[in-house]
Enzyme design. Structure first.
Site, PDB file in Angstrom:
ATOM      1  N   SER A   1       0.445  -0.783  -0.103  1.00 43.12           N
ATOM      2  CA  SER A   1      -0.262  -0.340   0.422  1.00 43.12           C
ATOM      3  C   SER A   1       1.107   1.257   0.240  1.00 43.12           C
ATOM      4  CB  SER A   1      -0.931  -0.298   1.551  1.00 43.12           C
ATOM      5  OG  SER A   1      -0.139   0.249   2.332  1.00 43.12           O
TER       6      SER A   1
ATOM      7  N   ARG B   1      22.212 -14.843   1.130  1.00 43.49           N
ATOM      8  CA  ARG B   1      22.309 -13.448   1.095  1.00 43.49           C
ATOM      9  C   ARG B   1      22.909 -12.349  -0.052  1.00 43.49           C
ATOM     10  NH1 ARG B   1      18.381 -11.182   5.302  1.00 43.49           N
ATOM     11  NH2 ARG B   1      17.896 -12.885   6.595  1.00 43.49           N
TER      12      ARG B   1
ATOM     13  N   MET C   1      10.320  -6.657   3.807  1.00 43.22           N
ATOM     14  CA  MET C   1      10.733  -7.347   5.183  1.00 43.22           C
ATOM     15  C   MET C   1      12.382  -8.692   4.840  1.00 43.22           C
ATOM     16  SD  MET C   1       8.552  -6.147   7.037  1.00 43.22           S
ATOM     17  CE  MET C   1       7.670  -5.533   7.725  1.00 43.22           C
ATOM     18  N   ARG C   2      12.766  -7.824   4.414  1.00 39.60           N
ATOM     19  CA  ARG C   2      13.987  -8.474   4.241  1.00 39.60           C
ATOM     20  C   ARG C   2      15.335  -7.500   4.803  1.00 39.60           C
ATOM     21  NH1 ARG C   2      15.886 -14.079   3.317  1.00 39.60           N
ATOM     22  NH2 ARG C   2      17.739 -14.192   2.523  1.00 39.60           N
TER      23      ARG C   2
ATOM     24  N   LEU D   1      19.110  -6.458   5.148  1.00 32.49           N
ATOM     25  CA  LEU D   1      20.272  -6.179   3.583  1.00 32.49           C
ATOM     26  C   LEU D   1      21.626  -6.106   4.659  1.00 32.49           C
ATOM     27  CD1 LEU D   1      17.740  -3.656   1.805  1.00 32.49           C
ATOM     28  CD2 LEU D   1      18.469  -5.852   0.833  1.00 32.49           C
TER      29      LEU D   1
ATOM     30  N   ASN E   1      13.830   3.756   3.756  1.00 30.10           N
ATOM     31  CA  ASN E   1      12.957   2.972   4.617  1.00 30.10           C
ATOM     32  C   ASN E   1      11.665   4.050   5.266  1.00 30.10           C
ATOM     33  OD1 ASN E   1      11.846  -0.101   5.056  1.00 30.10           O
ATOM     34  ND2 ASN E   1      12.438   1.033   7.394  1.00 30.10           N
TER      35      ASN E   1
ATOM     36  N   HIS F   1       9.384   3.629   8.236  1.00 32.44           N
ATOM     37  CA  HIS F   1       8.958   2.186   9.910  1.00 32.44           C
ATOM     38  C   HIS F   1       7.793   2.980  10.351  1.00 32.44           C
ATOM     39  CE1 HIS F   1       9.532  -0.608  12.786  1.00 32.44           C
ATOM     40  NE2 HIS F   1       9.552   0.162  13.858  1.00 32.44           N
TER      41      HIS F   1
HETATM   42  C1  GAR Z   1       4.374  -1.023   6.574  1.00 32.58           C
HETATM   43  O1  GAR Z   1       3.066  -0.316   7.989  1.00 32.58           O
HETATM   44  C2  GAR Z   1       5.547  -0.435   6.252  1.00 32.58           C
HETATM   45  O2  GAR Z   1       5.963   0.952   7.623  1.00 32.58           O
HETATM   46  C3  GAR Z   1       5.444  -1.712   7.549  1.00 32.58           C
HETATM   47  O3  GAR Z   1       4.696  -2.975   6.760  1.00 32.58           O
HETATM   48  C4  GAR Z   1       3.736  -1.773   5.686  1.00 32.58           C
HETATM   49  C5  GAR Z   1       4.123  -2.084   4.986  1.00 32.58           C
HETATM   50  O4  GAR Z   1       2.752  -1.829   4.276  1.00 32.58           O
HETATM   51  N1  GAR Z   1       7.606  -1.734   7.570  1.00 32.58           N
HETATM   52  C6  GAR Z   1       7.701  -2.410   9.032  1.00 32.58           C
HETATM   53  O5  GAR Z   1       7.718  -2.829   9.626  1.00 32.58           O
HETATM   54  C7  GAR Z   1       9.642  -2.173   8.569  1.00 32.58           C
HETATM   55  N2  GAR Z   1      10.479  -2.012   9.659  1.00 32.58           N
HETATM   56  P1  GAR Z   1       2.574  -1.851   2.957  1.00 32.58           P
HETATM   57  O6  GAR Z   1       2.683  -3.421   2.101  1.00 32.58           O
HETATM   58  O7  GAR Z   1       0.778  -1.484   2.865  1.00 32.58           O
HETATM   59  O8  GAR Z   1       3.183  -0.923   2.570  1.00 32.58           O
END
Ligand code: GAR
Length: 223
Positions: free
Chosen positions: A17, A69, A94-95, A97, A111, A113
């Site tokens: 999203s 990796r 979610m990997r 680096l 990024n 967060h």
């Molecule tokens: C988001 O809330 C993003 O901030 C989080 O994953 C979600 C992905 O949603 N990221 C982390 O937690 C990274 N540490 P999305 O795929 O709908 O963008």
């Protein structure tokens, strides 16, 4: 003559999203970045077919298909170079680096967060924020350094924690803020209005000094 737009890649692992909000912002030709490619490390990532349907180049690079990796990241790096990418945006990627990749993209790797870093790095941010009883939560866009969820902060958005919140309700409120914050932060970076200075970001952008978010809101307590 107008400045050329920066070519950005978006790396996703799932629904994407945040990727969608960046793609939407980039539809404006005056916006300082264009989306050159969307890459997922999971072939089943729901965001991939969506991006392809928008006419954006997409690539599924299944990390499980690589022995190490480093091998995965070498292939990723090659794909980014091939697409002429200048800025890499992690959006729910979610990997972790490794140093090799983070060093190669230093100050060009971004990024998002779902917390007000440096509070609550890592996973389960909303659950942990609720457990700690914080009254303000939020999200952060930052440049990536080797340690998870660290690096110079470009921009943050704060949202109130509301009585009765669950990780889901708080998560939805934060996500709505993420969708506004990420395009804003990427525009700052791509346009040069956010510049790296040591380990912080220098902003060539006005900040409204009068803005404060109070949570609970400022209203008289009637007994
Ligand atoms: C988001 O809330 C993003 O901030 C989080 O994953 C979600 C992905 O949603 N990221 C982390 O937690 C990274 N540490 P999305 O795929 O709908 O963008």
């Amino acid at each position: 003559m107008s400045t050329p737009r920066k070519r950005a890649a978006i790396l996703i692992s799932g629904r994407g999203s945040n990727m969608m909000s960046l793609v939407a912002a980039a539809r404006d030709p005056a916006w300082p970045a264009e989306i050159a490619v969307v890459i997922a490390n999971r072939p089943e990532a729901a965001g991939l077919p969506w991006a392809a349907a928008q006419g954006i180049a997409t690539l599924a690079l299944d990390h499980k298909a690589f022995a190490t990796r480093a091998a995965f990241e070498d292939r990723l790096h090659a794909a980014l170079l091939h697409a002429g990418v200048e800025i890499v945006c992690l959006a729910g990627f979610m990997r972790m680096l490794t140093k090799g990749f983070v060093d190669r993209w230093r100050d060009r790797l971004v990024n998002i967060h779902p917390s007000l870093l440096p509070a609550f790095p890592g996973l389960d941010t909303h659950e942990r924020a609720l457990r700690e009883g914080v009254k303000i939560a939020g999200c952060t866009v930052h440049l990536v350094r080797l340690e998870m969820d660290t690096g110079p902060i470009i921009a943050q958005a704060a949202v109130p924690v509301v009585p009765g919140d669950t990780p889901e309700t708080l998560g939805r409120r934060v996500l709505a803020a993420e969708h506004r914050l990420y395009p804003h932060a990427l525009a700052l970076l791509a346009s040069g209005r956010a510049r790296v200075s040591g380990e912080t970001i220098q902003l060539l952008q006005s900040v409204n000094q009068d803005d404060a978010l109070f949570s609970p809101s400022l209203e008289s307590v009637v007994t």
